[in-house]
Design an enzyme around this catalytic site. Structure first.
Site, PDB file in Angstrom:
ATOM      1  CB  VAL A   7      19.933  29.124  11.419  1.00 47.77           C
ATOM      2  CG1 VAL A   7      20.760  29.335  10.071  1.00 47.77           C
ATOM      3  CG2 VAL A   7      18.661  30.056  11.481  1.00 47.77           C
TER       4      VAL A   7
ATOM      5  CG  HIS B 130      33.110  35.387  29.680  1.00 51.36           C
ATOM      6  ND1 HIS B 130      33.706  35.665  31.148  1.00 51.36           N
ATOM      7  CD2 HIS B 130      31.501  35.281  30.354  1.00 51.36           C
ATOM      8  CE1 HIS B 130      32.853  36.383  31.768  1.00 51.36           C
ATOM      9  NE2 HIS B 130      31.579  36.210  31.173  1.00 51.36           N
TER      10      HIS B 130
ATOM     11  CB  VAL C 238      15.730  31.272  25.806  1.00 51.77           C
ATOM     12  CG1 VAL C 238      17.131  31.831  26.573  1.00 51.77           C
ATOM     13  CG2 VAL C 238      14.414  32.123  26.176  1.00 51.77           C
TER      14      VAL C 238
ATOM     15  CG  HIS D 292      31.102  39.376  34.104  1.00 53.42           C
ATOM     16  ND1 HIS D 292      31.103  38.236  34.774  1.00 53.42           N
ATOM     17  CD2 HIS D 292      32.011  39.762  34.783  1.00 53.42           C
ATOM     18  CE1 HIS D 292      31.589  37.874  35.519  1.00 53.42           C
ATOM     19  NE2 HIS D 292      32.624  38.375  36.010  1.00 53.42           N
TER      20      HIS D 292
HETATM   21  C1  LIG Z   1      24.845  31.083  32.922  1.00 53.88           C
HETATM   22  C2  LIG Z   1      25.445  32.368  32.094  1.00 53.88           C
HETATM   23  C3  LIG Z   1      25.971  33.690  32.466  1.00 53.88           C
HETATM   24  C4  LIG Z   1      26.239  34.536  32.907  1.00 53.88           C
HETATM   25  N1  LIG Z   1      26.844  36.130  33.923  1.00 53.88           N
HETATM   26  C5  LIG Z   1      27.337  36.801  32.841  1.00 53.88           C
HETATM   27  C6  LIG Z   1      27.115  38.054  34.189  1.00 53.88           C
HETATM   28  O1  LIG Z   1      26.971  38.175  34.746  1.00 53.88           O
HETATM   29  N2  LIG Z   1      27.350  39.212  33.306  1.00 53.88           N
HETATM   30  C7  LIG Z   1      28.083  39.131  31.550  1.00 53.88           C
HETATM   31  O2  LIG Z   1      28.500  40.093  31.270  1.00 53.88           O
HETATM   32  N3  LIG Z   1      28.002  38.532  30.566  1.00 53.88           N
HETATM   33  C8  LIG Z   1      27.540  36.642  31.469  1.00 53.88           C
HETATM   34  N4  LIG Z   1      27.608  35.697  30.612  1.00 53.88           N
HETATM   35  C9  LIG Z   1      27.989  36.136  29.105  1.00 53.88           C
HETATM   36  C10 LIG Z   1      26.953  37.128  27.977  1.00 53.88           C
HETATM   37  O3  LIG Z   1      24.744  36.636  28.597  1.00 53.88           O
HETATM   38  C11 LIG Z   1      27.118  36.280  27.162  1.00 53.88           C
HETATM   39  O4  LIG Z   1      28.521  37.009  26.625  1.00 53.88           O
HETATM   40  C12 LIG Z   1      26.557  37.446  26.197  1.00 53.88           C
HETATM   41  O5  LIG Z   1      25.050  36.793  26.149  1.00 53.88           O
HETATM   42  C13 LIG Z   1      26.911  36.522  24.436  1.00 53.88           C
HETATM   43  O6  LIG Z   1      25.605  37.637  23.270  1.00 53.88           O
HETATM   44  P1  LIG Z   1      25.658  36.492  22.155  1.00 53.88           P
HETATM   45  O7  LIG Z   1      25.183  37.691  21.384  1.00 53.88           O
HETATM   46  O8  LIG Z   1      27.056  36.352  21.582  1.00 53.88           O
HETATM   47  O9  LIG Z   1      25.277  35.169  22.525  1.00 53.88           O
HETATM   48  P2  LIG Z   1      23.813  34.627  23.194  1.00 53.88           P
HETATM   49  O10 LIG Z   1      23.445  35.193  24.233  1.00 53.88           O
HETATM   50  O11 LIG Z   1      23.915  32.899  23.407  1.00 53.88           O
HETATM   51  O12 LIG Z   1      22.756  34.605  21.867  1.00 53.88           O
HETATM   52  C14 LIG Z   1      23.131  33.534  20.302  1.00 53.88           C
HETATM   53  C15 LIG Z   1      21.429  33.567  20.652  1.00 53.88           C
HETATM   54  O13 LIG Z   1      21.576  32.634  19.498  1.00 53.88           O
HETATM   55  C16 LIG Z   1      20.801  31.497  19.635  1.00 53.88           C
HETATM   56  N5  LIG Z   1      20.756  30.446  18.416  1.00 53.88           N
HETATM   57  C17 LIG Z   1      21.982  29.522  18.442  1.00 53.88           C
HETATM   58  N6  LIG Z   1      22.034  28.821  17.486  1.00 53.88           N
HETATM   59  C18 LIG Z   1      21.340  28.751  17.274  1.00 53.88           C
HETATM   60  C19 LIG Z   1      20.510  28.760  15.373  1.00 53.88           C
HETATM   61  N7  LIG Z   1      21.480  27.586  14.901  1.00 53.88           N
HETATM   62  N8  LIG Z   1      19.668  28.761  14.894  1.00 53.88           N
HETATM   63  C20 LIG Z   1      19.055  29.896  15.193  1.00 53.88           C
HETATM   64  N9  LIG Z   1      19.070  29.926  17.150  1.00 53.88           N
HETATM   65  C21 LIG Z   1      20.174  29.790  16.712  1.00 53.88           C
HETATM   66  C22 LIG Z   1      20.511  31.115  20.620  1.00 53.88           C
HETATM   67  O14 LIG Z   1      19.747  29.986  21.634  1.00 53.88           O
HETATM   68  C23 LIG Z   1      20.340  32.663  21.892  1.00 53.88           C
HETATM   69  O15 LIG Z   1      19.111  32.859  21.704  1.00 53.88           O
HETATM   70  C24 LIG Z   1      27.020  34.865  31.337  1.00 53.88           C
HETATM   71  C25 LIG Z   1      26.412  33.481  30.207  1.00 53.88           C
HETATM   72  C26 LIG Z   1      26.182  32.665  30.790  1.00 53.88           C
HETATM   73  C27 LIG Z   1      25.850  31.696  29.476  1.00 53.88           C
END
Ligand SMILES: Cc1cc2nc3c(=O)[nH]c(=O)nc-3n(C[C@H](O)[C@H](O)[C@H](O)COP(=O)(O)OP(=O)(O)OC[C@H]3O[C@@H](n4cnc5c(N)ncnc54)[C@H](O)[C@@H]3O)c2cc1C
Ligand SMILES: *[C@@H]1O[C@H](CO)[C@@H](O)[C@H](O)[C@H]1NC(C)=O
Ligand SMILES: *[C@@H]1O[C@H](CO)[C@@H](O)[C@H](O)[C@H]1NC(C)=O
Ligand SMILES: *[C@@H]1O[C@H](CO)[C@@H](O)[C@H](O)[C@H]1NC(C)=O
Ligand SMILES: *[C@@H]1O[C@H](CO)[C@@H](O)[C@H](O)[C@H]1NC(C)=O
Ligand SMILES: *[C@@H]1O[C@H](CO)[C@@H](O)[C@H](O)[C@H]1NC(C)=O
Ligand SMILES: *[C@@H]1O[C@H](CO)[C@@H](O)[C@H](O)[C@H]1NC(C)=O
Ligand SMILES: *[C@@H]1O[C@H](CO)[C@@H](O)[C@H](O)[C@H]1NC(C)=O
Ligand SMILES: *[C@@H]1O[C@H](CO)[C@@H](O)[C@H](O)[C@H]1NC(C)=O
Ligand SMILES: *[C@@H]1O[C@H](CO)[C@@H](O)[C@H](O)[C@H]1NC(C)=O
Ligand SMILES: *[C@@H]1O[C@H](CO)[C@@H](O)[C@H](O)[C@H]1NC(C)=O
Ligand SMILES: *[C@@H]1O[C@H](CO)[C@@H](O)[C@H](O)[C@H]1NC(C)=O
Ligand SMILES: *[C@@H]1O[C@H](CO)[C@@H](O)[C@H](O)[C@H]1NC(C)=O
Length: 673
Positions: free
Chosen positions: A267, A569, A116, A612
């Protein structure tokens, strides 16, 4: 279209005014996309939207974000903190599962990840913790100059718009909520603060831990993680609602004509080719560059290709980013061969060094008469609570599932005489038997092990986390796991069968190093001591089986092995580490062997902090945006002196876009595959 025509088209599109209001481009409007963008960001999650915001603040730079998921429609289940834990909207979840966990019970585990706009920040628990100073200094010690606490704190503050608690001083004192101004930012985009309602059980938890000698921290985000505290939340304190990367970084800049967000586009490949204009051209070790990406709405829809003028930034999260690199020809040669993709760069670290915090929910059900918890939110009470929330933005629904946490140090878990033993006998600097057989990865693991030993011995660093809800769950997780897992693509077409769960193998290998499960056991024993303290006894805990079997290590260990789940994580799969340690990106977050492909997401974290992850990911992304801008300025400076264009020159033949997976068309400057 011939080569020259392609360039005329590129030039033309650079001269044309960019589409007037591009905003959000759903699949039916895909025709509105430009043929090329300066920066293409893969994934609009936490990191991706920070980068999109920061890079698009220059009107002469075009930025495209491609996100697999759609825009959320602000349903209560997302925006209301009190509804955290009530499940996810199915289409906002990737529906990943792990491989069977052979060191646990051979069962798979769910592995929820955001699908999302906003990624994990739409699903997450809002908890904002940074971890310990030493956690970040360890990144620098692993060979990443200037990636330390001192530099991170600058970006923690830059990302944050912190509001002090709006509580009466009695309550702030009871709950020890006294944030230190100097460590918080007030001008950033991400709103952070406190709910204006707390369950009374929070105070019992803090007092109970205090009786066990665990310090209560007035502010958990000043570089000491060891201790107990009320953590701030990523929330809009005025509205008392979820704050996520979309609302913080995207919504208010979607009117920038140079920023496009294409949603519901997955992608499927990064288009790689030789970097023919590389200033450091080296015939025996040619650099590669990304000249575009391929994507589609679903398995059956046509694949679209878009080129980039400057860079591709991979922010698809720690699960999908490494899989995308692999199907694009960047990864361990053996995996690339299995996938039948041509090798662009043999990089053993892609998908390796996978770390996660393994977590166990243990139940100590509070039964004191008159106790008020989330269990009471039913019937007429629920209606009242709901009304209070929407009318006044006060009451229990303002409180996220978890605010009350502790990161006990090893010495809080074990007597001070036995913990040095545990460290020396468990961290004997030998390789775990299940680590991938690459010398660089093994060397990198040994370097991490040395740092883990000093982190575990450091009295300011938490070894485990205990999270307390209002009903009597004390959830334990390991903060510095020794286990390492991996992620690998199973098909060159990630969209095959429309299910990335089928095309990406996710194996955290929880407890592949047995110390991780030992530490969980020590954490459960701490829980037992905690519920025996008088403040906690006031809540009349009645733990059901097996959590009441406090002396039976066999039963508790078995319970741990059947009940470990993810703390969500995932990290380490595209580690920022030196090449000789199995690294994937350098300290400028550039993929080794490429001139313009970066990874910016949780995957670059080389060693998990005792925290976190969202605070770290926001900060990393803020820093990455500065790095990207600085590198661009340097490049332009060089260009003025040296002349050659840094514009990508596609493979040459036809429109320069490769046809098959990883097939490079056009003149080859080398015979490297
Ligand atoms: C259920 C849950 C609870 C959590 N609780 C906490 C909390 O309370 N506190 C905290 O600090 N952290 C928490 N986290 C962790 C934190 O949200 C993540 O560490 C953070 O979102 C990671 O960021 P990111 O940018 O690496 O990846 P993400 O935020 O996951 O973003 C990756 C994005 O890329 C998109 N994507 C993936 N593959 C493709 C593709 N092939 N083409 C196009 N788009 C794509 C995905 O849809 C997503 O939107 C939680 C995570 C989850 C899932
Ligand atoms: C996840 O599964 C649910 C049904 O179980 C489905 O509605 C949803 O679309 C799936 N999510 C994705 C990203 O495929
Ligand atoms: C994901 O794939 C795994 C392994 O193939 C399978 O066990 C699991 O049921 C799948 N999960 C979902 C939600 O489809
Ligand atoms: C898991 O499977 C492996 C291999 O099949 C087996 O050796 C092991 O005993 C199993 N573990 C459990 C807990 O069932
Ligand atoms: C070219 O790359 C090879 C292989 O990595 C390396 O040994 C050599 O020193 C490089 N040469 C130059 C001029 O950078
Ligand atoms: C790779 O190609 C071989 C031979 O064509 C085929 O058997 C195999 O299934 C392919 N692998 C993948 C992952 O598609
Ligand atoms: C204890 O709490 C757990 C988790 O909320 C619940 O599933 C279980 O039914 C409770 N047990 C009793 C005896 O109330
Ligand atoms: C909450 O519910 C429990 C029973 O589930 C009850 O004993 C308790 O009194 C209720 N608390 C309040 C404040 O109403
Ligand atoms: C907390 O305790 C106080 C004093 O015992 C009581 O007045 C109040 O209602 C309680 N609040 C909640 C939310 O349980
Ligand atoms: C909102 O707050 C006012 C003032 O404190 C109070 O009178 C009113 O009852 C509250 N409304 C709800 C629905 O709780
Ligand atoms: C860790 O060390 C302790 C104390 O020396 C020992 O009892 C335990 O078996 C060791 N655990 C592992 C997994 O080596
Ligand atoms: C895709 O689905 C087909 C038919 O259900 C199945 O045979 C195949 O194994 C699936 N491919 C992957 C990579 O899971
Ligand atoms: C633990 O709880 C179970 C019920 O959940 C009960 O049958 C058992 O007797 C309890 N054991 C101990 C040691 O309290």
């Amino acid at each position: 279209m011939d080569f020259a025509a392609f360039f005329r088209a590129l030039l033309l599109c650079a001269l044309l005014p960019v589409a007037t209001h591009c905003l959000h481009i759903p699949p039916q409007d895909i025709i509105k996309l430009l043929p090329s963008y300066d920066y293409i960001i893969v994934g609009g999650g936490v990191a991706g939207l920070v980068i999109a915001n920061r890079l698009s603040n220059r009107p002469d730079v075009t930025v495209l974000v491609l996100e697999a998921g759609g825009l959320d429609s602000s349903p209560d289940i997302i925006t209301v903190p009190g509804l955290i834990g009530h499940g996810f909207i199915p289409s906002y979840n990737w529906n990943f599962s792990t491989a069977p966990q052979e060191f646990l019970d051979n069962n798979t585990r769910y592995y929820d990840q955001g699908h999302v706009v906003g990624g994990g920040s739409i699903l997450n628990g809002l908890i904002m913790t940074r971890g310990a100073k030493a956690d970040y200094n360890a990144w620098e010690a692993l060979g990443n100059p200037n990636w330390n606490w001192h530099h991170m704190i600058h970006y923690f503050k830059k990302s944050e718009r912190f509001s002090p608690p709006d509580l009466c001083s009695d309550q702030a004192d009871t709950l020890h909520i006294h944030p230190q101004k100097a460590y918080h930012g007030t001008k950033g985009h991400l709103k952070v603060g406190y709910s204006n309602f707390f369950y009374n059980q929070s105070a019992n938890f803090l007092q109970g831990l205090s009786e066990l000698g665990i310090p209560i921290l007035d502010d958990p985000n000043i570089g000491i993680s060891a201790g107990a505290s009320i953590a701030p939340a990523s929330m809009n304190t005025k509205k008392q609602s979820r704050e996520d990367s979309r609302r913080a970084y995207l919504d208010h800049v979607l009117n920038r004509p140079n920023l496009h967000l294409a949603s519901e586009q997955t992608v499927t490949r990064i288009l790689m080719g030789p970097a023919v204009t590389s200033p450091n051209f080296n015939n025996s070790n040619p650099l590669k560059m990304a000249y575009g990406v391929e994507f589609a709405t679903s398995a059956s829809s046509p694949r679209t290709k878009i080129t980039c003028n400057k860079e591709v930034i991979l922010s698809a999260g720690a699960i999908v980013s490494p899989a995308l690199l692999q199907v694009s020809g960047i990864g361990p040669a053996a995996i690339l061969k299995d996938l039948n993709v041509s090798i662009q760069i043999d990089l053993p670290g892609v998908g390796a060094n996978f770390q996660d915090h393994p977590m166990v929910h243990a139940f100590y059900n509070y039964t004191a008469p008159g106790l008020f918890s989330t269990k009471n939110l039913t019937g007429a009470t629920l209606q009242q609570v709901e009304q209070e929330y929407f009318t006044n933005r006060t009451g229990p629904w303002t409180h996220p599932l978890i605010s009350t946490i502790a990161f006990p140090h090893l010495s809080h878990l074990l007597s001070s005489s036995s913990f040095p033993n545990l460290l020396s006998s468990n961290l004997s600097f030998s390789l775990p038997p299940h680590l991938a057989p690459y010398p660089t990865l093994q060397k990198g693991y040994l370097a991490q092990l040395k740092l883990l030993q000093s982190l575990l011995a450091n009295p300011t660093v938490g070894a485990v986390e205990v999270m307390a809800d209002s009903i009597g769950t004390l959830t334990v997780s390991v903060q510095h796991p020794l286990s390492r897992g991996f992620v690998r693509a199973l098909s060159p077409d990630l969209l095959l069968n429309n299910s990335l769960n089928q095309t990406i193998h996710i194996d955290p290998r929880y407890c592949s190093h047995p110390l991780d499960c030992d530490l969980l056991l020590h954490g459960l024993k701490l829980n037992s001591r905690l519920i025996s303290t008088s403040p906690m006894q006031n809540l009349q805990p009645r733990p059901p089986f097996p959590w009441n079997m406090t002396d039976d290590e066999t039963i508790l260990s078995e319970a741990i092995r059947s009940q470990i789940v993810t703390e969500f994580h995932p990290s380490g799969t595209t580690s920022m580490l030196p090449l000789e340690y199995g690294g994937v990106v350098n300290p400028r977050l550039m993929v080794y062997g490429t001139t313009n492909l970066r990874v910016v997401d949780a995957g670059v974290i080389p060693l998990l902090p005792s925290a976190h992850l969202q605070a770290a990911v926001y900060a990393i992304a803020e820093r990455a945006a500065d790095i990207i801008k600085k590198d661009e300025r340097l490049k332009n400076g060089e260009e003025e002196q040296e002349g050659p264009s840094h514009h990508p020159v596609p493979g040459g033949e036809g429109n320069g876009i490769p046809i098959g997976p990883g097939v490079v068309t056009g003149p080859q400057r080398n015979n490297h595959h």
